[in-house]
Design a protein around this motif. Structure first.
Motif: not given
Length: 270
Positions: A197, A60-61, A164-165, A25-26
């Motif tokens: 994340l 991813f997404e 984002r990660i 999960e994000p």
């Protein structure tokens, strides 16, 4: 959502990672543990595409990242920042330049080669260093810093990517307990405050229990445990580390970060 489906990697006859399925999960803080050779580093490097999967898909997404190439792959690597055990800084360059290197994907080649950075880029780098509590070393050579300071520079460089990660491959393995705690506190602050994340390979089990909200245990290239820190005990540890799992857990706990207070993070500079 980061999704791995049947992800495997072989090196000749050796299977480093076998048929891994994960949904992350994000905003999670995930620890990956296991003995040397379990496949932890290979797993993270496949997510970032530094190592190509032999089989399976990573999404991813709405993007299948295993199919990206060229500029799309460079963009993915910018969004999926890597932090390494050995820092991977350019030792002869000053700290500020090393941090701004996190923006290379956002600038033309000539500017990166001539170090023609904008005032906005310098300001952004200084803010990242200030957040990590080391703005005062901005003009020092990277090789003049302690190991803990160098790792915080590497984290500041990752923040410059606006990821984002964040994938951290044994980020505290070469650090003393004090600096290890500072680095882990910094990663948790980023995770909680920015909602990024964080997926972190760790060699100390108590560190994983203290900082992570989810632990993934690997053995022989396979995921053999995936659950909450409270469930990561006894027989689970033996399944990952073998018959000596309890002894390994006791030794790794006794040499951990010495974090108390129910794992509460130390305040980070604003």
């Amino acid at each position: 959502m980061l999704v791995l489906e049947g992800v495997s990697r072989r090196f000749g006859d050796k299977s480093a990672v076998s048929d891994v399925d994960l949904r992350i999960e994000p905003g999670s803080f995930v620890g990956v543990v296991g003995p040397s050779g379990a496949g932890k580093s290979t797993l993270l490097r496949m997510i970032n595409r530094l190592v190509e999967p032999t089989a399976g898909n990573i999404r991813f997404e709405d993007r299948d990242t295993t199919r990206l190439s060229g500029s799309a792959l460079r963009d993915w690597r910018a969004q999926c920042a890597m932090i390494f055990q050995q820092f991977n800084l350019v030792s002869r360059l000053d700290v500020l330049t090393n941090v701004i290197a996190g923006r290379l994907n956002h600038m033309p080649l000539w500017r990166s080669l001539t170090k023609s950075f904008t005032d906005a880029e310098r300001t952004m780098a200084l803010r990242a260093l200030h957040r990590l509590g080391i703005a005062e070393v901005a003009l020092k050579r990277a090789d003049a810093l302690s190991g803990g300071q160098q790792q915080r520079v590497a984290i500041a460089r990752a923040l410059m990517q606006e990821p984002r990660i964040i994938l951290a491959d044994e980020p505290i393995a070469s650090l003393d307990p004090h600096n290890a705690k500072v680095v882990m506190d910094a990663l948790r602050d980023i995770n909680r405050r920015d909602g990024i994340l964080v997926m972190c390979n760790l060699h100390t089990l108590d560190t994983a229990r203290t900082y992570c909200d989810r632990i993934i245990g690997m053995a022989n290239g396979r995921v053999v445990f995936d659950g909450a820190p409270a469930e990561f005990v006894g027989g689970v540890i033996e399944q990952i580390y073998g018959a000596d799992g309890a002894r390994i857990d006791e030794r790794m706990t006794s040499t951990s970060l010495g974090v108390g207070g129910a794992g509460q993070p130390a305040p980070m500079p604003a």
